[in-house]
Each structure stands twice: as structure tokens, then as C-alpha cells.
Design a protein around this motif. Sequence first.
Motif, PDB file in Angstrom:
ATOM      1  N   ARG A 170       0.766  -1.173   0.083  1.00 10.92           N
ATOM      2  CA  ARG A 170       0.146  -0.172   0.021  1.00 10.92           C
ATOM      3  C   ARG A 170       1.051   1.213  -0.167  1.00 10.92           C
ATOM      4  O   ARG A 170       1.952   1.172   0.171  1.00 10.92           O
ATOM      5  CB  ARG A 170      -1.004   0.175   1.199  1.00 10.92           C
ATOM      6  CG  ARG A 170      -0.176   0.057   2.630  1.00 10.92           C
ATOM      7  CD  ARG A 170      -0.962  -0.088   3.879  1.00 10.92           C
ATOM      8  NE  ARG A 170      -1.517  -1.354   3.675  1.00 10.92           N
ATOM      9  CZ  ARG A 170      -2.370  -1.779   4.932  1.00 10.92           C
ATOM     10  NH1 ARG A 170      -2.870  -1.144   5.716  1.00 10.92           N
ATOM     11  NH2 ARG A 170      -3.033  -3.100   4.779  1.00 10.92           N
ATOM     12  N   ASP A 171       0.086   2.439  -0.110  1.00 12.55           N
ATOM     13  CA  ASP A 171       1.068   3.632  -0.112  1.00 12.55           C
ATOM     14  C   ASP A 171       1.167   4.198   1.264  1.00 12.55           C
ATOM     15  O   ASP A 171       0.424   4.812   1.822  1.00 12.55           O
ATOM     16  CB  ASP A 171       0.134   4.695  -0.632  1.00 12.55           C
ATOM     17  CG  ASP A 171       0.955   6.103  -1.185  1.00 12.55           C
ATOM     18  OD1 ASP A 171       2.111   6.074  -1.035  1.00 12.55           O
ATOM     19  OD2 ASP A 171       0.465   7.139  -1.539  1.00 12.55           O
ATOM     20  N   ASP A 172       2.250   3.612   1.900  1.00 11.94           N
ATOM     21  CA  ASP A 172       2.770   4.090   3.423  1.00 11.94           C
ATOM     22  C   ASP A 172       4.232   4.222   3.491  1.00 11.94           C
ATOM     23  O   ASP A 172       5.024   4.323   2.368  1.00 11.94           O
ATOM     24  CB  ASP A 172       2.120   3.091   4.435  1.00 11.94           C
ATOM     25  CG  ASP A 172       2.599   1.636   4.176  1.00 11.94           C
ATOM     26  OD1 ASP A 172       3.624   1.530   3.262  1.00 11.94           O
ATOM     27  OD2 ASP A 172       2.132   0.746   4.752  1.00 11.94           O
ATOM     28  N   ALA A 173       4.838   4.155   4.426  1.00 10.00           N
ATOM     29  CA  ALA A 173       5.874   4.352   4.631  1.00 10.00           C
ATOM     30  C   ALA A 173       6.946   3.313   4.044  1.00 10.00           C
ATOM     31  O   ALA A 173       8.003   3.468   3.659  1.00 10.00           O
ATOM     32  CB  ALA A 173       6.448   4.408   6.396  1.00 10.00           C
TER      33      ALA A 173
ATOM     34  N   GLU B 159       8.035   5.086  11.944  1.00 11.82           N
ATOM     35  CA  GLU B 159       6.879   5.137  11.030  1.00 11.82           C
ATOM     36  C   GLU B 159       6.950   3.919  10.068  1.00 11.82           C
ATOM     37  O   GLU B 159       6.007   3.317   9.966  1.00 11.82           O
ATOM     38  CB  GLU B 159       7.095   6.427   9.905  1.00 11.82           C
ATOM     39  CG  GLU B 159       6.645   7.705  10.308  1.00 11.82           C
ATOM     40  CD  GLU B 159       6.897   8.855   9.420  1.00 11.82           C
ATOM     41  OE1 GLU B 159       6.460   9.705   9.309  1.00 11.82           O
ATOM     42  OE2 GLU B 159       8.101   8.676   8.693  1.00 11.82           O
TER      43      GLU B 159
ATOM     44  N   ARG C  70       5.649   1.369  12.543  1.00 12.67           N
ATOM     45  CA  ARG C  70       4.112   1.295  12.619  1.00 12.67           C
ATOM     46  C   ARG C  70       3.278   0.953  11.587  1.00 12.67           C
ATOM     47  O   ARG C  70       2.438  -0.004  11.484  1.00 12.67           O
ATOM     48  CB  ARG C  70       3.970   2.716  12.710  1.00 12.67           C
ATOM     49  CG  ARG C  70       2.329   3.088  13.088  1.00 12.67           C
ATOM     50  CD  ARG C  70       2.071   4.795  12.613  1.00 12.67           C
ATOM     51  NE  ARG C  70       2.363   4.834  11.212  1.00 12.67           N
ATOM     52  CZ  ARG C  70       2.841   6.173  10.774  1.00 12.67           C
ATOM     53  NH1 ARG C  70       2.724   7.405  11.743  1.00 12.67           N
ATOM     54  NH2 ARG C  70       3.143   6.362   9.452  1.00 12.67           N
ATOM     55  N   ASP C  71       3.858   1.357  10.310  1.00 10.18           N
ATOM     56  CA  ASP C  71       3.143   0.739   9.146  1.00 10.18           C
ATOM     57  C   ASP C  71       3.486  -0.659   8.737  1.00 10.18           C
ATOM     58  O   ASP C  71       2.417  -1.235   8.309  1.00 10.18           O
ATOM     59  CB  ASP C  71       3.543   1.436   8.031  1.00 10.18           C
ATOM     60  CG  ASP C  71       2.892   3.004   8.017  1.00 10.18           C
ATOM     61  OD1 ASP C  71       2.303   3.396   8.866  1.00 10.18           O
ATOM     62  OD2 ASP C  71       3.534   3.861   7.245  1.00 10.18           O
TER      63      ASP C  71
ATOM     64  N   ALA D  90       0.903  -2.389  10.977  1.00  5.31           N
ATOM     65  CA  ALA D  90      -0.214  -2.542  10.395  1.00  5.31           C
ATOM     66  C   ALA D  90      -0.468  -3.291   9.511  1.00  5.31           C
ATOM     67  O   ALA D  90      -1.658  -3.904   9.136  1.00  5.31           O
ATOM     68  CB  ALA D  90      -0.639  -0.899   9.986  1.00  5.31           C
ATOM     69  N   ARG D  91       0.457  -3.594   8.265  1.00  3.04           N
ATOM     70  CA  ARG D  91       0.468  -4.484   7.463  1.00  3.04           C
ATOM     71  C   ARG D  91       0.291  -5.780   7.702  1.00  3.04           C
ATOM     72  O   ARG D  91      -0.554  -6.580   7.255  1.00  3.04           O
ATOM     73  CB  ARG D  91       1.665  -4.306   6.453  1.00  3.04           C
ATOM     74  CG  ARG D  91       1.771  -3.127   5.417  1.00  3.04           C
ATOM     75  CD  ARG D  91       3.110  -3.215   4.748  1.00  3.04           C
ATOM     76  NE  ARG D  91       3.039  -2.239   3.609  1.00  3.04           N
ATOM     77  CZ  ARG D  91       3.641  -1.949   2.585  1.00  3.04           C
ATOM     78  NH1 ARG D  91       4.329  -3.024   2.283  1.00  3.04           N
ATOM     79  NH2 ARG D  91       3.846  -0.920   1.659  1.00  3.04           N
TER      80      ARG D  91
END
Length: 471
Positions: free
Chosen positions: A14-17, A39, A42-43, A46-47
Amino acid sequence: MTTSGEQTRVHAFRDDALGDHDAVGLARAIRRGEVSAAEAARDAAARVRAVESRLNAVQVHIDVPAHGSGAAGAFAGVPTFVKDNTDYQGLPTGHGSVAFAPRAARRHAPFARQFLSTGVTVLGKTRLPEFGFSPTTEYEDAEPVRNPWHTGHSAGGSSGGSAALVAAGAVPIAHANDGGGSIRIPAAACGLVGLKPTRGRVVANAQSRQLPLDIVTDGVVSRSVRDSAAFLAAAERHWRNPKLPPVGLVEGPSERRLRIGLVLDSPNGVRSDDVTREAVAETARRLEGLGHTVEPVELSIDPSFTQDFLTYWGLLSFLVGVTGRRLGTDFDRRRMDGLSRGLREEYVRDWRRTPGVIRRLKRTREPYAAAFRGLDLVLSPVLAHTTPPIGHLSPAVPYATLIGRILAYVAFTPVNNVVGTPSISVPAARTTPDGLPVGVMFSGRPGAERTLLELAFELEADRPFPSLRDA
């Protein structure tokens, strides 16, 4: 997530860090200040949460991510996981078994310290089959680790949890280890790069260094060749074996053209299936197109090799049963799964063969070396057939049936563990008709990691490896 009929693909890109970065790319973004290590952690967490309910790859989560000791390391700030057969201070080490209640490790295993020296941020531990004995990460009474390319199929083993997370894009790189194919098998099943280093290239594995024949080597699974190359170079900066030639940082293909042997059928007489044979043959044609010489070669190892390796495998299960109380005072070998019990019982019937088995296995280095005369590397399948569906290799399958299925599947990888030589699995250029990756394997002489990585770089540049992001 995409679904087609009974096929389900799962990924977390996805479009994240993390974006589409591999570990080298993410570490560079962190160094440049484009994203922070916090970051990225954290991302990545979440993934993992987004795919874990479908993949079942994680054994232990860390609430507060643990940053590595190498602040300037190659992977500083890159989120990752450690396989749950390796001690990580403060976390339980369960070895994939319900035979005992794991307790928190008091200190890091030597390899965990080497891994942390690269600067990684540890988010937790990944699942493996019981004591790493199986080529699939499945259980008798728990959900299996599923392949993100097709959740109805195995993610391989024993580093199946690590491979599933990396292939799904949850983290860019993860710890794995290999005692009979356990880096290369899940790499092949999940479309990853999996390098098993030379014996002694990284610090000795804590579980195997006192065995009569050390067959286990630690490493990583990754989505790019440069990540595996960067890991090895970073690990070498922490500790380098003076008995082996240094590898250094490999950054691309070599100009040198190689003589490569071609093996299509396994030393134990198992014929590889048509899809696997074509993947290997197509890779051979690509190599010839790139200017390398490819010629058939025969690996004439002792006909008893498969049975000898099976006996040694049984010895490992027997030793776990005898020494299990070191893992937990409540250890009960009767709770070990069907594969572990079957291996142990088969060993007990044949234990008198042990001295001859070890002697013959150690002699395997002689025909292996003979096969390489005039050659630089050998190309072969990783596995004798494509990735099986969940249940085919389950430890709940009766042992006599299960061991036959395993030997018909894991027919190429154990030789490198016995001889101690390096070997790498890379994705073939195409997937199977039902959308699963196929791995091909290159093997070399002791210390040949640089040559293996250079050739893998060349294949990756010639045709990018299939990715779940694009599937």
C-alpha cells in the motif's frame, strides 16, 4: 486481497512508509529522512495486522518494537521478524511445538545478535512447524501458515511464517534458517530469494553446533537479490569466519561467463514434475542466451543417502524427546506431532546404524566435489514438484504416507546441508497455471556465495521476479 474461484491472494502492499521498498530501499529512505524508523515499524505492524488473519504467520508480536544494535547498519530501522526457533531476549521460544510451555529467553542467541547488528527493528517472531522438521508449516490442531499467492496452498517450511510475511509485503525481509531446505523451500513456495550460506559463514546455529553433523545455517528470505546480498555483507561485518574467503558486498552481475551443470532429476531417483522441469529448462535457456554454458551433469551420491538423511533426521527428533525438559519442565514427548513421533520411532528401530550413517553422510562431500570438476555452479529444481495444497503434508497424515510424500517433494535441498555448501533459490520467470511461484536452485562449492549472488542478480535484471503486488 483478490479472489478467483477457490484461489485467494493476500498482500499488504500500500502507499505508506514501506511503499514498494525492499529492505535496502527502505533503509536508504530512512537514512535520507524521507521516512522514520518509527513510521516504518508502525506501518509494518499495520500491514501484518491486515494479513495475519488469512496467513497465520506470526507466533509472537512485540508491543514496543525492538530496534537493532547497528544504528548505522545496512538495514537500520527496517522492520522484520525472527523465526521462533531462535532465542530473542524477553520472548518465548516455542519451536512450533505444543509439547511444552515456552518460557522467555534470558538472552539473545548468537545469530540473533548478528542479525540485530544489521540495524533491523524486530516486531516479533514467526511460526514454524514443530522443531523445523517439516517442509510445510502445518499443525495437527492449529491453523496452518498459508501461502499469500494462494491461501489454499502451503507456504513451505520450516521458515514458512517468515516467507509468508515477506511475500505478502508485510515486511521486506525476515530471519530464516535451513537444516534440509528450510530457507530455500519456503522461498520457492512464496516466490522469494532464499540463500543458504556455506556452513560457518554466519555464527553457528545454537541448536545444531554440538551435533555430530551440523546441518543448520541461518540467513534470511527476501524479495530482492540485493537484500540477501546486503544481509550477508552486513553479517560479515559483525563476524567473519577466517577459514572462508570474504564475500563483501555484491552489488550486481559479474562479467565472467560461467560453466553451469544442469540436474533435472534428484539424486534419490525422484523425477521432477513437468511444470518444475520446464521452469528449470527455461532458466537454462535464459542462461545460455546470456552467454553462459549449460551442460547436463550427474550427482552420483551414495544410493543410501536418502535413507541415511532420514535416519539422521530421526536422530534429531529422538534427541529432542530425550532433552526436551531443557526447553520446559512440563515437556512431554507424547504431545509431539505425528511427524516428530514417526521420525523418532523409526530412528529407535534403526539406531544401531548411526555411526555408519554419519560416516557415509560426511563422505557425501567427495561425489559432490567430483560433480563440480570443470563447473562453477549447478542448476536444479528446489523441489521435485510444485507447492502442494494445505493438508497434503500435514503432520496429521499417517506417518508412512506422510514420509513418502515428503521424500517425493524434498528431493534436492538436503545434499547442501550435509556437505555444507551454499545454495540459493530464486523465482523462475513464470508462475504455475494456478498462479503459484516456482523456484529454481543454484548450488556451488564451499565459499561460492559471491558467484551465486552475481548470477542471481543477472537473472533478476534479465527478467524481474514475479511479485504479488503485480499479480
